[in-house]
Write a protein that holds these residues in place. Structure first.
Motif, short mmCIF file in Angstrom:
data_model
loop_
_atom_site.label_atom_id
_atom_site.label_comp_id
_atom_site.label_asym_id
_atom_site.label_seq_id
_atom_site.Cartn_x
_atom_site.Cartn_y
_atom_site.Cartn_z
N ILE A 178 76.52 62.33 27.71
CA ILE A 178 76.14 63.38 28.65
C ILE A 178 76.72 64.70 28.16
CG2 ILE A 178 76.20 64.23 31.04
CD1 ILE A 178 76.63 61.38 31.97
N PRO A 179 75.90 65.63 27.72
CA PRO A 179 76.40 66.97 27.37
C PRO A 179 76.15 67.93 28.54
CG PRO A 179 74.24 66.59 26.37
CD PRO A 179 74.51 65.42 27.29
N LEU A 180 77.20 68.31 29.23
CA LEU A 180 77.06 69.20 30.38
C LEU A 180 77.21 70.65 29.92
CD1 LEU A 180 78.47 68.75 33.92
CD2 LEU A 180 78.87 70.91 32.74
N ARG A 181 76.26 71.48 30.30
CA ARG A 181 76.26 72.90 29.93
C ARG A 181 76.09 73.73 31.20
NH1 ARG A 181 77.75 70.45 26.27
NH2 ARG A 181 76.84 70.20 24.19
N VAL A 342 82.01 63.16 34.07
CA VAL A 342 81.51 64.44 33.56
C VAL A 342 81.27 65.42 34.72
CG1 VAL A 342 79.56 65.56 32.42
CG2 VAL A 342 80.55 63.48 31.44
N SER A 343 80.69 64.95 35.79
CA SER A 343 80.36 65.82 36.92
C SER A 343 81.61 66.39 37.58
CB SER A 343 79.52 65.06 37.94
OG SER A 343 78.31 64.60 37.38
N PHE A 344 82.68 65.59 37.64
CA PHE A 344 83.90 66.01 38.32
C PHE A 344 84.99 66.42 37.34
CE2 PHE A 344 82.47 62.78 41.71
CZ PHE A 344 81.57 63.70 42.24
N ALA A 345 84.60 66.70 36.10
CA ALA A 345 85.58 66.99 35.05
C ALA A 345 86.41 68.23 35.34
CB ALA A 345 84.87 67.15 33.70
N CYS A 346 85.91 69.15 36.16
CA CYS A 346 86.64 70.38 36.48
C CYS A 346 87.42 70.26 37.79
CB CYS A 346 85.69 71.57 36.56
SG CYS A 346 84.80 71.88 35.02
N GLY A 347 87.22 69.16 38.52
CA GLY A 347 87.91 68.97 39.78
C GLY A 347 87.35 69.83 40.89
N PHE A 355 81.77 73.35 29.96
CA PHE A 355 81.08 72.69 28.85
C PHE A 355 81.81 71.38 28.57
CE2 PHE A 355 80.15 77.11 28.75
CZ PHE A 355 78.78 77.14 28.51
N VAL A 356 81.15 70.29 28.91
CA VAL A 356 81.77 68.98 28.87
C VAL A 356 80.89 68.04 28.05
CG1 VAL A 356 82.66 67.06 30.24
CG2 VAL A 356 82.73 69.39 31.17
N GLU A 357 81.52 67.31 27.16
CA GLU A 357 80.84 66.24 26.41
C GLU A 357 81.42 64.91 26.87
OE1 GLU A 357 78.44 66.42 24.11
OE2 GLU A 357 78.38 68.57 23.67
N GLY A 358 80.56 64.00 27.30
CA GLY A 358 81.02 62.70 27.73
C GLY A 358 80.30 61.58 27.01
N TRP A 359 81.07 60.55 26.61
CA TRP A 359 80.48 59.39 25.94
C TRP A 359 81.06 58.11 26.56
CZ3 TRP A 359 82.89 63.41 23.33
CH2 TRP A 359 82.08 64.22 22.53
N ALA A 360 80.24 57.09 26.62
CA ALA A 360 80.69 55.74 26.93
C ALA A 360 80.24 54.85 25.78
CB ALA A 360 80.10 55.24 28.25
N VAL A 361 81.18 54.11 25.20
CA VAL A 361 80.88 53.34 23.99
C VAL A 361 81.33 51.89 24.15
CG1 VAL A 361 81.01 55.34 22.47
CG2 VAL A 361 83.08 54.00 22.92
N ARG A 362 80.65 51.03 23.39
CA ARG A 362 81.03 49.63 23.32
C ARG A 362 82.14 49.43 22.29
NH1 ARG A 362 75.36 49.22 24.00
NH2 ARG A 362 74.75 47.93 25.79
N THR A 363 83.07 48.53 22.63
CA THR A 363 84.11 48.10 21.69
C THR A 363 84.27 46.58 21.85
OG1 THR A 363 85.93 48.35 23.27
CG2 THR A 363 85.32 50.31 21.96
N ASN A 364 85.25 46.02 21.18
CA ASN A 364 85.57 44.60 21.36
C ASN A 364 86.75 44.41 22.29
OD1 ASN A 364 84.63 44.40 18.01
ND2 ASN A 364 83.58 43.22 19.59
N ASN A 365 87.01 45.40 23.11
CA ASN A 365 88.06 45.30 24.12
C ASN A 365 87.52 44.60 25.37
OD1 ASN A 365 90.16 46.60 22.68
ND2 ASN A 365 89.23 48.59 23.11
N PRO A 366 88.39 44.24 26.31
CA PRO A 366 87.91 43.58 27.54
C PRO A 366 86.88 44.44 28.26
CG PRO A 366 90.30 43.41 27.36
CD PRO A 366 89.86 44.33 26.27
N PRO A 367 86.00 43.81 29.03
CA PRO A 367 84.91 44.56 29.69
C PRO A 367 85.44 45.53 30.74
CG PRO A 367 84.98 42.30 30.48
CD PRO A 367 85.93 42.37 29.33
N SER A 368 84.81 46.68 30.81
CA SER A 368 85.13 47.67 31.83
C SER A 368 83.96 47.74 32.82
CB SER A 368 85.33 49.05 31.21
OG SER A 368 86.39 49.04 30.27
N GLY A 369 84.25 48.17 34.05
CA GLY A 369 83.20 48.24 35.04
C GLY A 369 83.66 48.99 36.26
N HIS A 370 83.10 48.60 37.39
CA HIS A 370 83.37 49.33 38.63
C HIS A 370 84.74 48.96 39.18
CE1 HIS A 370 82.58 51.41 42.40
NE2 HIS A 370 83.14 50.39 42.98
#
Length: 779
Positions: A178-181, A342-347, A355-370
């Motif tokens: 998500i590139p926020l401008r 990304v939406s709340f990056a400025c508080g 101007f915010v750049e956000g990424w979510a990526v896969r790794t071999n670490n334990p699963p992340s979620g809600h």
């Protein structure tokens, strides 16, 4: 809202019971209804240990299940040999990926996860096979007897390496970008501060580990009894994996022993159902604590880089940020978590350029979620760290700097969305700032337990420094980015008893109690029951983002008002008056002039009244290619002031007090509101100081409650609820806002700020490590 009624329809304004505050209010509150601390109906059973959870269930002919999980974070499966396990006495079935219809891919949001790993293992603890046997020990031994040959692969554990690493999944390593401008990228401020922040992997650590029971049905289907928080989604997911029509799979919700949003790991339910279908017997699984840690999703570990620009007076000019979420092996809710981050990056601050750049990526670490406050909690720790740096650079009081920048109703988020709901951020901050500070520890041996480390601590009182820090946080309510939020409820009245039928799961957030209060308020009946939840009922959606208070509570309200109209219309017609001139209280119906007075039971005259209604909030939209869009239905705010004592020689920290002021819209149940805030603060203190599921090379280290340090009652500070702002959100049923998540989001940032104030050290990692709190700070 829409609805259908069993007898008649119509809108009517019910007699309303005024909301009482947590302290003060009327001397003699009404016995029931909204604004009253109605106790939970299941409180006695839970405290006495008689409440039925999935781990307590039993069925005739019961078999026991065990799951074989990968001991490696990344490996190629060369072969799986189940012959020895299948030959063991008492073993009834062994299932692997070959026994799953179709490709077996599942996922609550993205179907990218296999029921059983078939060719590649992507995280430590991933399911490989499952066994059903006559005895739980036999099942575990048989699972251990399955021979799996692995070709070990190098795990990708650094999310920054995921961009250049070989794809870990057919869908690639990048889940979302998500590139926020917002504003002018060329603008700069007179004062610039930068920071790098890291947030650890917090586990939900539910009181009860996952458990379930699957029972085969005569029609070839299966019933699954489990602590699901979204039973209809789990049913549809299971049906697809079993190769069955959804109507042949039924999910029955059992008692939920703790939930922080989405509670259940489908990787536990799905093997259960497959084994029940294969054996024709009921099959039960009760996960060990280790399995629980390895299987369910955790909070996203996050790396955040920030640059804040301000003018000489401390007014924010521009915020630049990079946010990287570690999703682990599969997508789960990472896209939604990234959108919130990304939406709340400025508080909750007015920022004209972001101007915010956000990424979510896969790794071999334990699963992340809600996990409660996902995305918002991580950025709150970072942007509040930046505000402390900016205050120090300008020589301003941290609270004063914040007050110069806080947002209010009508301001814009960096997504371009206007904050239309109440946003009393300045009022919240002033409330905690002006609240009296706690007394300093007495230099007395009897008071030594008040020092960091407790009575047996090795530190000296002279090494203890006190710090005060602030945190301002925000969360969104309901789903976001076009999620169709809808819930359905039915209210039935027979005699003087009302029943609520709604598939909103009671996860400890108090919905079942709230539903009773709503019906009591509108129909004036004392005895209200909430029916057990299963998928034979219409769907109500997941129990996350406090959405059931809004959408399911709204549906119950609508249905109860329709029943009220059915009840009063005949009487109003008989006496030639409007239904608005009739009131119901304490089981009695009276007119404004006292001419009519009768009981609800007499008015019913043996009839059963019912109505079914839906609640659907106004729609939202996805963020566009520049991070712009009206993505959220509503927002809740919170201010926390933390007071900590730090032993600057040992790095030990004691949180002395947390003062909280929160934007709640309306208090519906004072006791529950207090409990939710206190629980949220405690969870936030855990994230700040102790909770981190540690990994080495993708392997989870000590996945148990001795290796994972949860805060105990001795770690819980004094929690002072300074103020609850009851400025009602006009678009929400009852005007109420989310309560549980925003204290979790805000309190870790406040604790970190207080430790910074005590030590003078840059605290940029959560949980705070002892070495980060060692230093010569001011008293």
């Amino acid at each position: 809202m829409t609805g259908t009624a069993g007898t008649a329809e119509g809108a009517v304004t019910a007699h309303s019971v005024a909301s009482s505050a947590l302290s003060g209010g009327p001397a003699e509150p009404p016995p029931h209804g909204l604004g009253v601390s109605l106790p939970a109906a299941d409180a006695d059973a839970k405290t006495q240990g008689t409440y039925p959870y999935a781990a307590d269930l039993w069925a005739e002919g019961l078999l026991w299940a065990a799951v074989l999980r990968s001991p490696h974070p990344h490996a190629r499966i060369v072969s799986i040999d189940t012959a020895d396990a299948a030959r063991m006495p008492g073993v009834r079935a062994v299932v692997t990926h070959a026994d799953v219809p179709g490709d077996g891919a599942h996922g609550r949001r993205v179907a990218d996860r296999p029921v059983f790993a078939s060719d590649i293992v992507r995280h430590h603890g991933e399911p490989i096979a499952a066994v059903a046997a006559d005895h739980p020990d036999t099942a575990r031994l048989a699972a251990a007897a399955i021979a799996v040959e692995y070709d070990l692969l190098e795990p990708v554990t650094d999310p920054e390496q995921a961009f250049s690493a070989e794809p870990l999944h057919p869908d690639g390593n990048l889940i979302r970008h998500i590139p926020l401008r917002f504003g002018d990228p060329e603008v700069t401020g007179e004062v610039v501060v930068e920071g790098l922040y890291r947030i650890g992997r917090q586990d939900p650590a539910p009181i009860g580990a996952e458990a379930g029971l699957a029972v085969p049905r005569p029609d070839g289907g299966v019933e699954i009894y489990t602590a699901s928080t979204d039973p209809h989604a789990d049913r549809d997911l299971a049906a697809a994996c079993f190769g069955l029509e959804p109507e042949r799979v039924k999910v029955v919700v059992t008692g939920v022993p703790g939930a922080m949003g989405d509670r259940e790991d489908p990787g536990m339910q799905l093997p259960l159902g497959l084994l029940a279908l294969r054996t024709g017997h009921p099959v039960k699984l009760a996960a060990t604590r280790e399995e629980s840690f390895l299987s369910h999703p955790h909070r996203h570990p996050t790396l955040l880089r920030y640059r804040h620009h301000a003018d000489a007076d401390g007014k924010l000019v521009k915020v630049e940020a990079q946010i990287l979420l570690d999703a682990g092996a599969y997508a789960d809710s990472s896209s939604e978590a990234l959108a919130a981050a990304v939406s709340f990056a400025c508080g909750p601050y007015v920022v004209p350029h972001a101007f915010v750049e956000g990424w979510a990526v896969r790794t071999n670490n334990p699963p992340s979620g809600h996990v409660r406050g996902e995305g918002a909690m991580q950025v709150c720790a970072a942007y509040e760290g930046q505000m402390d740096k900016l205050a120090a650079r300008l020589g301003l009081d941290p609270a004063e700097l914040r007050l110069r920048n806080v947002m209010a109703t009508g301001d814009l988020l960096p997504t371009g969305q206007t904050v239309t709901c109440p946003a009393p951020v300045a009022e919240l901050l002033r409330s905690v700032r002006d609240f009296p500070l706690p007394a300093l520890p007495v230099d007395d041996p009897e008071e030594q337990w008040l020092l960091p480390g407790g009575v047996d601590g090795a530190g000296e009182p002279g090494a203890v420094r006190r710090g005060v820090g602030y945190g301002l946080g925000m969360v969104h309510m309901l789903g976001a980015e076009g999620t169709d939020e809808v819930s359905t409820a039915t209210v039935k009245v027979t005699g003087s008893v009302a029943t609520v039928i709604c598939a909103a799961v009671e996860t400890g957030q108090g919905f079942a109690t709230l539903a009773r209060q709503i019906v009591q308020e509108i129909l004036g009946l004392d005895e209200v029951h909430v029916a057990p939840v299963d998928t034979d009922q219409p769907p109500s959606g997941p129990g996350a983002h406090s959405r059931h208070t809004w959408v399911s509570g709204g549906a119950v309200e609508r249905a109860a008002r329709m029943v009220r109209t059915q009840l009063l219309q005949p009487l109003a017609h008989q006496f030639g008056m409007s239904t608005e001139l009739l009131s119901i209280a304490d089981g009695k119906i009276t007119s404004y002039d006292g001419v009519l007075s009768t009981t609800v039971a007499e008015a019913l005259d043996g009839k059963e009244l019912w109505a079914t209604a839906q609640c659907r909030p106004h729609p939202t939209e996805p963020l566009d290619d520049t991070g712009q869009g009206d993505a959220f239905v509503g927002i809740a705010f919170c201010a926390v002031r933390a007071v900590v004592d730090v032993d600057i020689e040992l790095g030990s920290v004691r949180v002395v007090e947390m003062a909280v002021a929160q934007d709640v819209g309306r208090v519906l149940n004072p006791r529950q509101a207090r409990a939710r805030i206190e629980a949220g603060i405690t969870q936030g203190v855990g994230a700040a100081l102790t909770e981190n599921l540690r990994t080495t090379g993708g392997l989870v280290r000590r996945p148990d409650l001795t290796g994972y340090a949860l805060p105990t009652s001795l770690d819980t500070p004094d929690i002072r609820i300074v103020k609850l702002v009851e400025e009602r959100d006009v678009v929400a049923p009852f005007g109420a806002k989310a309560i549980s998540a925003v204290p979790v989001v805000t309190s870790p940032a406040a604790v970190a700020a207080a430790v910074r104030a005590a030590t003078g050290r840059p605290v940029n990692r959560l949980p705070i490590r002892p070495q980060a709190a060692v230093g010569a700070g001011a008293v």
